[in-house]
Scaffold this motif. Sequence first.
Motif, PDB file in Angstrom:
ATOM      1  N   ALA A  10      26.189  19.389  74.128  1.00 44.47           N
ATOM      2  CA  ALA A  10      27.638  19.424  74.341  1.00 44.47           C
ATOM      3  C   ALA A  10      27.975  20.023  75.707  1.00 44.47           C
ATOM      4  CB  ALA A  10      28.298  20.220  73.228  1.00 44.47           C
ATOM      5  N   ALA A  11      27.331  21.133  76.064  1.00 44.42           N
ATOM      6  CA  ALA A  11      27.588  21.772  77.363  1.00 44.42           C
ATOM      7  C   ALA A  11      27.156  20.856  78.501  1.00 44.42           C
ATOM      8  CB  ALA A  11      26.860  23.116  77.449  1.00 44.42           C
ATOM      9  N   SER A  12      26.026  20.201  78.348  1.00 43.69           N
ATOM     10  CA  SER A  12      25.532  19.275  79.376  1.00 43.69           C
ATOM     11  C   SER A  12      26.502  18.115  79.565  1.00 43.69           C
ATOM     12  CB  SER A  12      24.151  18.733  78.996  1.00 43.69           C
ATOM     13  OG  SER A  12      23.212  19.775  78.920  1.00 43.69           O
ATOM     14  N   THR A  13      26.947  17.535  78.469  1.00 41.86           N
ATOM     15  CA  THR A  13      27.888  16.413  78.536  1.00 41.86           C
ATOM     16  C   THR A  13      29.200  16.849  79.164  1.00 41.86           C
ATOM     17  OG1 THR A  13      26.871  15.289  76.663  1.00 41.86           O
ATOM     18  CG2 THR A  13      29.170  14.733  77.148  1.00 41.86           C
ATOM     19  N   ALA A  14      29.688  18.014  78.788  1.00 40.71           N
ATOM     20  CA  ALA A  14      30.946  18.508  79.365  1.00 40.71           C
ATOM     21  C   ALA A  14      30.827  18.618  80.886  1.00 40.71           C
ATOM     22  CB  ALA A  14      31.318  19.845  78.742  1.00 40.71           C
ATOM     23  N   CYS A  15      29.718  19.124  81.362  1.00 41.30           N
ATOM     24  CA  CYS A  15      29.500  19.209  82.817  1.00 41.30           C
ATOM     25  C   CYS A  15      29.480  17.827  83.457  1.00 41.30           C
ATOM     26  CB  CYS A  15      28.203  19.945  83.135  1.00 41.30           C
ATOM     27  SG  CYS A  15      28.367  21.716  83.031  1.00 41.30           S
ATOM     28  N   GLU A  16      28.817  16.892  82.792  1.00 38.42           N
ATOM     29  CA  GLU A  16      28.711  15.526  83.328  1.00 38.42           C
ATOM     30  C   GLU A  16      30.068  14.865  83.500  1.00 38.42           C
ATOM     31  OE1 GLU A  16      26.130  13.311  80.732  1.00 38.42           O
ATOM     32  OE2 GLU A  16      24.440  14.667  81.107  1.00 38.42           O
ATOM     33  N   VAL A  17      31.030  15.217  82.642  1.00 40.70           N
ATOM     34  CA  VAL A  17      32.351  14.573  82.702  1.00 40.70           C
ATOM     35  C   VAL A  17      33.382  15.419  83.452  1.00 40.70           C
ATOM     36  CG1 VAL A  17      31.926  13.180  80.648  1.00 40.70           C
ATOM     37  CG2 VAL A  17      33.113  15.392  80.426  1.00 40.70           C
ATOM     38  N   GLY A  18      32.917  16.458  84.149  1.00 38.41           N
ATOM     39  CA  GLY A  18      33.816  17.177  85.042  1.00 38.41           C
ATOM     40  C   GLY A  18      34.292  18.544  84.625  1.00 38.41           C
ATOM     41  N   PHE A  19      33.830  19.064  83.491  1.00 37.92           N
ATOM     42  CA  PHE A  19      34.156  20.448  83.155  1.00 37.92           C
ATOM     43  C   PHE A  19      33.315  21.335  84.079  1.00 37.92           C
ATOM     44  CE2 PHE A  19      35.931  18.300  79.633  1.00 37.92           C
ATOM     45  CZ  PHE A  19      36.917  19.127  79.119  1.00 37.92           C
ATOM     46  N   THR A  20      33.914  22.354  84.638  1.00 39.13           N
ATOM     47  CA  THR A  20      33.268  23.074  85.739  1.00 39.13           C
ATOM     48  C   THR A  20      32.687  24.433  85.380  1.00 39.13           C
ATOM     49  OG1 THR A  20      35.396  24.036  86.395  1.00 39.13           O
ATOM     50  CG2 THR A  20      34.750  21.942  87.433  1.00 39.13           C
ATOM     51  N   ASN A  21      32.871  24.888  84.148  1.00 41.94           N
ATOM     52  CA  ASN A  21      32.468  26.251  83.811  1.00 41.94           C
ATOM     53  C   ASN A  21      31.944  26.286  82.368  1.00 41.94           C
ATOM     54  OD1 ASN A  21      32.118  28.901  84.545  1.00 41.94           O
ATOM     55  ND2 ASN A  21      34.275  29.449  84.386  1.00 41.94           N
ATOM     56  N   CYS A  22      30.803  25.628  82.118  1.00 43.98           N
ATOM     57  CA  CYS A  22      30.273  25.435  80.764  1.00 43.98           C
ATOM     58  C   CYS A  22      29.089  26.347  80.465  1.00 43.98           C
ATOM     59  CB  CYS A  22      29.833  23.983  80.590  1.00 43.98           C
ATOM     60  SG  CYS A  22      31.138  22.799  80.854  1.00 43.98           S
ATOM     61  N   TYR A  23      29.100  26.903  79.259  1.00 43.97           N
ATOM     62  CA  TYR A  23      28.055  27.818  78.807  1.00 43.97           C
ATOM     63  C   TYR A  23      27.621  27.459  77.397  1.00 43.97           C
ATOM     64  CZ  TYR A  23      29.330  30.619  82.808  1.00 43.97           C
ATOM     65  OH  TYR A  23      29.569  31.035  84.095  1.00 43.97           O
ATOM     66  N   ASN A  24      26.338  27.609  77.142  1.00 40.25           N
ATOM     67  CA  ASN A  24      25.791  27.454  75.804  1.00 40.25           C
ATOM     68  C   ASN A  24      25.672  28.845  75.179  1.00 40.25           C
ATOM     69  OD1 ASN A  24      24.386  26.222  73.560  1.00 40.25           O
ATOM     70  ND2 ASN A  24      22.523  27.081  74.412  1.00 40.25           N
ATOM     71  N   ILE A  25      25.922  28.922  73.879  1.00 40.87           N
ATOM     72  CA  ILE A  25      25.721  30.191  73.170  1.00 40.87           C
ATOM     73  C   ILE A  25      24.370  30.115  72.463  1.00 40.87           C
ATOM     74  CG2 ILE A  25      26.574  31.784  71.414  1.00 40.87           C
ATOM     75  CD1 ILE A  25      29.407  30.720  72.026  1.00 40.87           C
ATOM     76  N   LEU A  26      23.424  30.897  72.976  1.00 45.33           N
ATOM     77  CA  LEU A  26      22.091  30.976  72.396  1.00 45.33           C
ATOM     78  C   LEU A  26      22.165  31.472  70.954  1.00 45.33           C
ATOM     79  CD1 LEU A  26      20.398  32.685  75.454  1.00 45.33           C
ATOM     80  CD2 LEU A  26      19.957  30.342  74.674  1.00 45.33           C
ATOM     81  N   GLU A  27      21.231  31.078  70.145  1.00 47.49           N
ATOM     82  CA  GLU A  27      21.097  31.498  68.747  1.00 47.49           C
ATOM     83  C   GLU A  27      22.094  30.814  67.833  1.00 47.49           C
ATOM     84  OE1 GLU A  27      21.333  35.783  68.531  1.00 47.49           O
ATOM     85  OE2 GLU A  27      19.787  36.047  70.066  1.00 47.49           O
ATOM     86  N   GLY A  28      23.218  30.323  68.355  1.00 44.54           N
ATOM     87  CA  GLY A  28      24.210  29.634  67.550  1.00 44.54           C
ATOM     88  C   GLY A  28      24.905  30.519  66.537  1.00 44.54           C
ATOM     89  N   PHE A  29      25.481  29.887  65.530  1.00 47.53           N
ATOM     90  CA  PHE A  29      26.227  30.606  64.498  1.00 47.53           C
ATOM     91  C   PHE A  29      25.292  31.265  63.498  1.00 47.53           C
ATOM     92  CE2 PHE A  29      28.685  30.796  60.504  1.00 47.53           C
ATOM     93  CZ  PHE A  29      29.794  31.503  60.941  1.00 47.53           C
ATOM     94  N   GLU A  30      24.206  30.563  63.147  1.00 51.02           N
ATOM     95  CA  GLU A  30      23.313  31.059  62.088  1.00 51.02           C
ATOM     96  C   GLU A  30      21.965  31.566  62.562  1.00 51.02           C
ATOM     97  OE1 GLU A  30      23.321  28.860  58.213  1.00 51.02           O
ATOM     98  OE2 GLU A  30      24.189  27.303  59.490  1.00 51.02           O
ATOM     99  N   GLY A  31      21.600  31.324  63.809  1.00 46.90           N
ATOM    100  CA  GLY A  31      20.314  31.785  64.315  1.00 46.90           C
ATOM    101  C   GLY A  31      19.143  30.920  63.870  1.00 46.90           C
ATOM    102  N   ASP A  32      17.955  31.411  64.174  1.00 48.12           N
ATOM    103  CA  ASP A  32      16.723  30.688  63.842  1.00 48.12           C
ATOM    104  C   ASP A  32      16.336  30.890  62.381  1.00 48.12           C
ATOM    105  OD1 ASP A  32      16.371  29.739  66.456  1.00 48.12           O
ATOM    106  OD2 ASP A  32      15.299  31.553  67.052  1.00 48.12           O
ATOM    107  N   LYS A  33      15.460  30.028  61.891  1.00 48.50           N
ATOM    108  CA  LYS A  33      14.937  30.180  60.532  1.00 48.50           C
ATOM    109  C   LYS A  33      13.957  31.348  60.491  1.00 48.50           C
ATOM    110  CE  LYS A  33      15.261  25.340  59.182  1.00 48.50           C
ATOM    111  NZ  LYS A  33      14.500  24.137  58.795  1.00 48.50           N
ATOM    112  N   ASP A  34      13.963  32.079  59.368  1.00 51.19           N
ATOM    113  CA  ASP A  34      13.001  33.167  59.179  1.00 51.19           C
ATOM    114  C   ASP A  34      11.730  32.617  58.532  1.00 51.19           C
ATOM    115  OD1 ASP A  34      13.542  32.851  56.439  1.00 51.19           O
ATOM    116  OD2 ASP A  34      14.735  34.682  56.300  1.00 51.19           O
ATOM    117  N   ALA A  35      10.825  33.488  58.140  1.00 52.27           N
ATOM    118  CA  ALA A  35       9.538  33.071  57.558  1.00 52.27           C
ATOM    119  C   ALA A  35       9.727  32.280  56.267  1.00 52.27           C
ATOM    120  CB  ALA A  35       8.672  34.300  57.293  1.00 52.27           C
ATOM    121  N   ASN A  36      10.874  32.451  55.603  1.00 54.03           N
ATOM    122  CA  ASN A  36      11.159  31.723  54.367  1.00 54.03           C
ATOM    123  C   ASN A  36      11.960  30.445  54.615  1.00 54.03           C
ATOM    124  OD1 ASN A  36       9.927  33.667  52.665  1.00 54.03           O
ATOM    125  ND2 ASN A  36      11.738  34.970  52.905  1.00 54.03           N
TER     126      ASN A  36
END
Length: 150
Positions: free
Chosen positions: A105-131
């Motif tokens: 989404a951030a990459s596409t936004a930049c491609e279409v002219g958005f000038t100040n795009c950032y990705n939020i690492l880890e997202g809303f739920e984060g990575d999967k644990d051992a389970n």
Amino acid sequence: MGTITEILRLAQARAEGLGRPYQGELLPAEAYLLLQQAPGARLVDVRTRAEWDWVGRVPQAVEIEWNQYPGGTRNPHFVAELTRQVDREALVMFLCRSGVRSIGAASTACEVGFTNCYNILEGFEGDKDANGQRGHIGGWRKAGLPWHQG
């Protein structure tokens, strides 16, 4: 945590290190601070309607599906919806479940002219644990940032 300028510099360095085409990679707490303090900053949640309804929502987020539910096909209206709802000059932070769809989404936004795009690492739920479960390792929710159930 640092000033807006310090956070953005650190985010830019992370993005450069990962070879990203957008302005930066933010940790969830950094994104929340920017949302509070950077004038006009917007958080765009690109998860699916099902995720918003069943997993949780971020208050005041702009909700635009990157992939549609059901089926997981790319939302053909993503750019049009983003352009309609978010200023191209705004500091825009993209959030998904784990920080992967938001890269697209951030990459596409930049491609279409958005000038100040950032990705939020880890997202809303984060990575999967051992389970194989999310919500225990990283993410917006685990960081104790504002959210509410569906």
